[in-house]
Design a protein around this motif. Structure first.
Motif: not given
Length: 273
Positions: A117-121
């Protein structure tokens, strides 16, 4: 196991056996939660009680692997608690932009969804190419699942809604390929994340990072272990860096509270003084 049928010493003996035989330390975990999970393990693993479970764990490494599934809480979703990820995007990312390179640590990553999720952001904010995300857990099978980046396709309707509520700028389907009943996350996301073993109960800080995210982990620890873990997290966060605990945990009563200021109180996101 039927509640009071097993004494506290029996549970302590099991935890001591696990620690000395396998070097996993659950002795500082919150007892009420731990007793429920061990009770479930006794029933599912068909043991007569804690004494038999301890004997089998000591004699059979595969039994310990089975028990570990119960002792660790492996619950995670992409963009779980969307307001937290929206706050990271809107309140933390502007600070992260000022660094030439970024290191982020997801502590207690379970099967990896929070790290992705953080990587997508970060990808959407143009920061992923200069970011290394450390994602750690104590459960080997969960780390294998996380590293593969393959999840059930039936989960993605919920994930997509959470992504939207978290301020997603595109479609979540842009970040995975559907293959039969599975969704395989984009290789660029997987290449930005280093999954490895780390225990907040026994290990120390291993890197200086701009952001630590550690959610739904501390609630399973007793107070001394919470303070121990928070000390490890504090030591990992660089000056003016960030610590995200999520809505269920707080620094308020910790010995380390004075090291941080509140940035987003409702989502328990703090900045190192």
């Amino acid at each position: 196991m039927t509640g009071s049928d097993e004494s506290d010493p029996a549970l302590s003996e099991l935890l001591e056996a696990v620690y000395h035989r396998y070097h996993y330390d659950f002795r500082g975990y919150a007892e009420a939660s731990l007793r429920r999970r061990v009770a479930a393990a006794v029933g599912q693993l068909r043991c007569a009680g804690l004494a038999e479970l301890r004997e089998r764990v000591l004699a059979e490494p595969r039994m310990f692997s089975e028990l570990l599934r119960y002792l660790t809480v492996q619950v995670s979703d992409l963009f779980r608690d969307p307001t937290y990820f929206r706050a990271i995007r809107e309140r933390v990312v502007p600070y992260l932009r000022t660094y030439p390179s970024l290191k982020i640590w997801v502590a207690g990553c379970a099967t990896g969804e929070e790290a992705y999720s953080l990587a997508i952001i970060l990808a959407e904010e143009g920061l992923l190419a200069r970011t290394l995300i450390y994602a750690t857990d104590i459960h080997p099978e969960s780390l294998r699942i996380a590293e593969a980046g393959v999840y059930g396709l039936d989960r993605f309707a919920k994930f997509s809604e959470s992504y939207r509520l978290a301020g997603g700028r595109a479609s979540l389907s842009d970040y995975y390929v559907a293959q039969y009943s599975s969704a395989i996350l984009d290789r660029k996301l997987r290449q930005a994340i280093l999954f490895s073993d780390h225990s907040l109960a026994t290990d120390v800080a291993f890197a200086e990072v701009e952001l630590v995210s550690c959610r739904n982990v501390l609630i399973y620890f007793d107070r001394p272990l919470q303070d121990r873990a928070l000390g490890v997290l504090r030591d990992s966060v660089r000056r003016k860096g960030f610590l995200g605990l999520g809505a269920k945990e707080t620094l308020r009563f910790s010995a380390h509270a004075q090291a941080f200021t509140e940035l987003v109180p409702e989502d328990r996101i703090y900045q190192r003084r």
